[in-house]
Design a protein around this motif. Structure first.
Motif, PDB file in Angstrom:
ATOM      1  N   THR A 114       0.828  -1.204   0.000  1.00 57.49           N
ATOM      2  CA  THR A 114       0.000   0.000   0.000  1.00 57.49           C
ATOM      3  C   THR A 114       0.864   1.257   0.000  1.00 57.49           C
ATOM      4  O   THR A 114       0.630   2.193  -0.753  1.00 57.49           O
ATOM      5  CB  THR A 114      -0.946   0.000   1.221  1.00 57.49           C
ATOM      6  OG1 THR A 114      -1.766  -1.171   1.158  1.00 57.49           O
ATOM      7  CG2 THR A 114      -1.825   1.233   1.251  1.00 57.49           C
ATOM      8  N   THR A 115       1.878   1.255   0.845  1.00 56.39           N
ATOM      9  CA  THR A 115       2.793   2.405   0.908  1.00 56.39           C
ATOM     10  C   THR A 115       3.532   2.581  -0.410  1.00 56.39           C
ATOM     11  O   THR A 115       3.662   3.693  -0.910  1.00 56.39           O
ATOM     12  CB  THR A 115       3.798   2.221   2.059  1.00 56.39           C
ATOM     13  OG1 THR A 115       3.066   2.092   3.268  1.00 56.39           O
ATOM     14  CG2 THR A 115       4.732   3.408   2.172  1.00 56.39           C
ATOM     15  N   SER A 116       3.996   1.484  -0.988  1.00 57.73           N
ATOM     16  CA  SER A 116       4.694   1.555  -2.278  1.00 57.73           C
ATOM     17  C   SER A 116       3.781   2.105  -3.363  1.00 57.73           C
ATOM     18  O   SER A 116       4.205   2.928  -4.180  1.00 57.73           O
ATOM     19  CB  SER A 116       5.183   0.170  -2.688  1.00 57.73           C
ATOM     20  OG  SER A 116       6.144  -0.315  -1.771  1.00 57.73           O
ATOM     21  N   ALA A 117       2.539   1.677  -3.382  1.00 59.64           N
ATOM     22  CA  ALA A 117       1.588   2.143  -4.389  1.00 59.64           C
ATOM     23  C   ALA A 117       1.286   3.630  -4.201  1.00 59.64           C
ATOM     24  O   ALA A 117       1.177   4.384  -5.177  1.00 59.64           O
ATOM     25  CB  ALA A 117       0.292   1.331  -4.319  1.00 59.64           C
ATOM     26  N   MET A 118       1.194   4.075  -2.960  1.00 58.48           N
ATOM     27  CA  MET A 118       0.903   5.470  -2.690  1.00 58.48           C
ATOM     28  C   MET A 118       2.077   6.354  -3.093  1.00 58.48           C
ATOM     29  O   MET A 118       1.884   7.426  -3.659  1.00 58.48           O
ATOM     30  CB  MET A 118       0.582   5.665  -1.205  1.00 58.48           C
ATOM     31  CG  MET A 118      -0.746   5.067  -0.789  1.00 58.48           C
ATOM     32  SD  MET A 118      -1.031   5.067   0.987  1.00 58.48           S
ATOM     33  CE  MET A 118      -0.835   6.778   1.418  1.00 58.48           C
TER      34      MET A 118
END
Length: 62
Positions: A54-58
């Motif tokens: 999720t953090t990588s996608a954000m």
């Protein structure tokens, strides 16, 4: 299955439930000695991987 995430979802909040199949979940039968280490580890890995993705996608969307 009764779980807190259903209350959050009913209130309009984003919620995710992860079921581990423990009999007696959220009842007096849910005691520390019934925790299965392998199941707890699998849940922790799932949580960490989800947070990382999720953090990588954000950050990739910036």
């Amino acid at each position: 299955m009764a779980s807190d995430n259903r209350r959050y979802a009913a209130a309009g909040l984003a919620a995710i439930g992860i079921g581990m199949g423990m009999p007696g979940y959220q009842t007096p039968a849910e005691t520390p000695e019934r925790v299965q280490a392998d199941t707890l580890l699998a849940a922790a890995r799932l949580l960490v991987a989800t947070a990382w993705l999720t953090t990588s996608a954000m950050h990739g969307a910036e």
